[in-house]
Structure formats: structure tokens, C-alpha cells
Write a protein that holds these residues in place. Structure first.
Motif, PDB file in Angstrom:
ATOM      1  N   TRP A 216      28.807   6.959 -30.843  1.00  0.00           N
ATOM      2  CA  TRP A 216      29.953   7.577 -30.293  1.00  0.00           C
ATOM      3  C   TRP A 216      30.014   9.193 -30.683  1.00  0.00           C
ATOM      4  O   TRP A 216      30.222   9.971 -29.836  1.00  0.00           O
ATOM      5  N   ASP A 217      29.484   9.495 -31.750  1.00  0.00           N
ATOM      6  CA  ASP A 217      29.516  11.005 -32.163  1.00  0.00           C
ATOM      7  C   ASP A 217      28.333  11.638 -31.587  1.00  0.00           C
ATOM      8  O   ASP A 217      28.725  12.842 -30.871  1.00  0.00           O
ATOM      9  N   TYR A 218      27.339  10.992 -31.103  1.00  0.00           N
ATOM     10  CA  TYR A 218      26.384  11.694 -30.268  1.00  0.00           C
ATOM     11  C   TYR A 218      26.671  11.856 -28.892  1.00  0.00           C
ATOM     12  O   TYR A 218      26.611  12.849 -28.134  1.00  0.00           O
ATOM     13  N   ILE A 219      27.555  10.841 -28.350  1.00  0.00           N
ATOM     14  CA  ILE A 219      27.894  10.702 -26.824  1.00  0.00           C
ATOM     15  C   ILE A 219      29.231  11.914 -26.499  1.00  0.00           C
ATOM     16  O   ILE A 219      29.043  12.577 -25.640  1.00  0.00           O
ATOM     17  N   ILE A 220      29.924  11.855 -27.780  1.00  0.00           N
ATOM     18  CA  ILE A 220      31.036  12.969 -27.690  1.00  0.00           C
ATOM     19  C   ILE A 220      30.300  14.485 -27.492  1.00  0.00           C
ATOM     20  O   ILE A 220      30.804  15.222 -26.980  1.00  0.00           O
ATOM     21  N   VAL A 221      29.245  14.644 -28.528  1.00  0.00           N
ATOM     22  CA  VAL A 221      28.763  16.193 -28.270  1.00  0.00           C
ATOM     23  C   VAL A 221      28.215  16.340 -27.018  1.00  0.00           C
ATOM     24  O   VAL A 221      28.085  17.395 -26.741  1.00  0.00           O
ATOM     25  N   ASN A 222      27.565  15.319 -26.717  1.00  0.00           N
ATOM     26  CA  ASN A 222      27.027  15.413 -25.092  1.00  0.00           C
ATOM     27  C   ASN A 222      28.022  15.423 -23.910  1.00  0.00           C
ATOM     28  O   ASN A 222      27.566  14.954 -22.792  1.00  0.00           O
ATOM     29  N   LEU A 223      29.380  14.801 -24.202  1.00  0.00           N
ATOM     30  CA  LEU A 223      30.037  14.299 -22.990  1.00  0.00           C
ATOM     31  C   LEU A 223      30.228  15.161 -22.065  1.00  0.00           C
ATOM     32  O   LEU A 223      30.453  14.855 -20.889  1.00  0.00           O
ATOM     33  N   SER A 224      30.498  16.547 -22.047  1.00  0.00           N
ATOM     34  CA  SER A 224      30.671  17.510 -21.107  1.00  0.00           C
ATOM     35  C   SER A 224      29.396  17.625 -20.029  1.00  0.00           C
ATOM     36  O   SER A 224      29.531  17.508 -18.875  1.00  0.00           O
ATOM     37  N   TRP A 225      27.965  17.363 -20.831  1.00  0.00           N
ATOM     38  CA  TRP A 225      26.834  17.455 -19.767  1.00  0.00           C
ATOM     39  C   TRP A 225      26.805  16.074 -19.078  1.00  0.00           C
ATOM     40  O   TRP A 225      26.443  16.097 -18.009  1.00  0.00           O
ATOM     41  N   ILE A 226      27.159  15.085 -19.603  1.00  0.00           N
ATOM     42  CA  ILE A 226      27.385  13.687 -19.030  1.00  0.00           C
ATOM     43  C   ILE A 226      28.354  13.657 -17.907  1.00  0.00           C
ATOM     44  O   ILE A 226      28.025  13.236 -16.698  1.00  0.00           O
ATOM     45  N   VAL A 227      29.458  14.212 -18.099  1.00  0.00           N
ATOM     46  CA  VAL A 227      30.617  14.172 -17.146  1.00  0.00           C
ATOM     47  C   VAL A 227      30.266  15.055 -16.091  1.00  0.00           C
ATOM     48  O   VAL A 227      30.197  14.663 -14.806  1.00  0.00           O
ATOM     49  N   GLY A 228      29.366  16.275 -16.046  1.00  0.00           N
ATOM     50  CA  GLY A 228      28.926  17.122 -15.215  1.00  0.00           C
ATOM     51  C   GLY A 228      28.026  16.582 -14.349  1.00  0.00           C
ATOM     52  O   GLY A 228      27.913  16.658 -13.252  1.00  0.00           O
ATOM     53  N   SER A 229      26.994  15.802 -15.160  1.00  0.00           N
ATOM     54  CA  SER A 229      25.909  15.519 -14.273  1.00  0.00           C
ATOM     55  C   SER A 229      26.273  14.135 -13.197  1.00  0.00           C
ATOM     56  O   SER A 229      25.955  14.229 -12.235  1.00  0.00           O
TER      57      SER A 229
END
Length: 260
Positions: A216-229
Motif C-alpha cells: 500500500w505504501d508503495y502504491i500511494i507514492v506512485n498513485l498520481s502516476w497510476i491515475v494519470g496513466s
């Protein structure tokens, strides 16, 4: 058996490959047509600002040099595509103006030559400004990144702000292009290859994140890039549908004032 980390690396490299060539099909199509009238300038400018924010996020987070160099390439390629579209628009405007002048009573050829000379000077200054801007952005970004790389000058919160800003802009950038296609009832002038590369690049990039870790911590850090992609993927699929819907449409008339 493949390890998840190895699969993540493969997906990451495939994403990089797609993004390295993403603009090539559209640049080539514009060159063959000597026009960029199929593209929405609003789409390109928002995409550029999104790439700039993404680059800033990478700098402030002090991410890997490969990520920084790739984001710098996006920014420079955006600027090159915008320059190409404006250049062809200027040429179209000049041709349109010349055709109108010839039809006017009392047409003076000397005045036309004077006007052409002025136009070429303006074009030269514009091209020089565009080239200087690209060089300035490239050198400035490299100096900034490598000046803080490996130091303790990270700004994670600022990086997240830039990351979310770029995500919102990436998703929003497609909307002006979709609207323009709807208004024209045509996708003439657009390269399907550019959107295919963008779609695959985003899918491979998102896959590389989830394959590396689902913590979860890793996903949160990268969440903006995931949502954007993933948000961009959805809208790119909408543009694919437009290619299918408008494939038989013909939009032969070219308005020199096409930039939005």
C-alpha cells in the motif's frame, strides 16, 4: 520462472521504448501533409505542461537518472511538435494571404515581395527562438537535476503536488482533441500510431509499478502516476473509437486559423 521484479523491469523498458518513439508517427504525418491541422493546440500545450510538472516531480524526488532523461525527452519532443504545428500554420496563413492579395484590384507585386521578406524574417526569429528555448530547457534541466542528484535536497511533498498536477493535466489534455474530432467529424491529420504508442506506454508503465510491488505504501507514492496513466488510457481508447467512427469521413477544407 520469471520473478515479479524482472517482469516489472521488462514492462518498464517496453514503456520506455514506446515513449521514445511516441511522437515520431505524428511528426512524420505532419511532414508528409505539410500541416498539423489535425491536432488541437490546446491538447499539445496541456500535454507539455503536464510533462514539465512530471519532470519537476522527478527532480524534487531525485528519482533515477533514466526517469529524468526520459521526462526531459518528453518535454523537448512536445516543444518540437508544437513548433512544427505552428510553423505549418504560418506557412498556410501566408499562402492563404497571398492567394487573397492576387485577387484584389490594384494588386502590387512589389508589395507582395516586401510582405514575403517580412514574413520570412519573422519565421527566422520564431525558429531561432524555438531552437534556443529547447536548448535552454535541456541544459537548464540537466544542470538542475545533476546539481541535486544524490544530495539530501529532496522535497517529497512538492514532488507529490507536481505528480498529481501532471496526472490531472495528462488526463485533461485529451479532452480538447476529442472535442475537436467531434466538431470536425473527422480524425484526419491525426496519427493513430502516436496514440497506440501512448496507450501501450501507459499500460506497460502501470504494469511495471504493480509488478514491482502491491504494498500500500508503495502504491500511494506512485498513485498520481497510476491515475494519470490509466485515466489517459481511457481517453485514448475514446480517440480510437473516433478513428473507427470517422474513418469514412472526408474533411478536405482546411481553414488556416485551425489552431485552438
Amino acid at each position: 520462472m520469471w520473478q515479479s521484479e524482472q517482469l516489472s523491469s521488462i514492462a518498464g523498458y517496453l514503456s520506455i521504448g514506446c515513449w521514445l518513439i511516441v511522437f515520431v508517427p505524428q511528426l512524420w504525418k505532419n511532414y508528409k501533409r505539410q500541416s498539423g491541422d489535425g491536432l488541437s493546440m490546446t491538447f499539445l500545450v496541456i500535454w507539455l505542461v503536464g510533462d514539465v510538472l512530471s519532470e519537476l516531480g522527478i527532480i524534487f524526488q531525485d528519482l533515477l537518472p533514466t526517469m529524468f532523461l526520459l521526462s526531459l525527452w518528453y518535454t523537448v519532443a512536445d516543444m518540437g511538435l508544437i513548433w512544427q504545428v505552428i510553423h505549418y500554420q504560418r506557412m498556410a496563413n501566408l499562402r492563404y494571404s497571398d492567394e487573397e492579395d492576387v485577387l484584389l484590384p490594384g494588386y502590387d507585386g512589389r508589395r507582395r515581395r516586401s510582405s514575403e521578406s517580412t514574413s520570412y524574417k519573422v519565421s527566422w526569429y520564431f525558429n531561432a527562438f524555438a531552437a534556443t528555448s529547447i536548448v535552454f530547457v535541456t541544459i537548464g534541466s540537466l544542470a538542475w537535476y545533476y546539481g541535486i542528484h544524490g544530495t539530501n535536497l529532496r522535497h517529497p511533498k512538492l514532488s507529490q503536488i507536481f505528480g498529481w498536477g501532471s496526472a490531472i493535466l495528462y488526463v485533461g489534455s485529451r479532452i480538447p482533441q476529442i472535442v475537436k474530432n467531434c466538431q470536425k467529424q473527422s480524425t484526419e491529420g491525426l496519427s493513430l500510431g502516436m496514440f497506440v504508442c501512448a496507450l501501450l506506454g501507459n499500460l506497460f508503465f502501470t504494469s511495471s509499478i504493480f509488478l514491482r510491488s502491491t504494498e500500500w505504501d508503495y502504491i500511494i507514492v506512485n498513485l498520481s502516476w497510476i491515475v494519470g496513466s490509466l485515466g489517459t488510457v481511457v481517453l485514448d481508447l475514446t480517440i480510437f473509437v473516433q478513428f473507427f467512427l470517422y474513418k469514412d469521413g472526408s474533411h478536405k477544407h482546411k481553414d488556416p486559423d485551425y489552431v485552438e
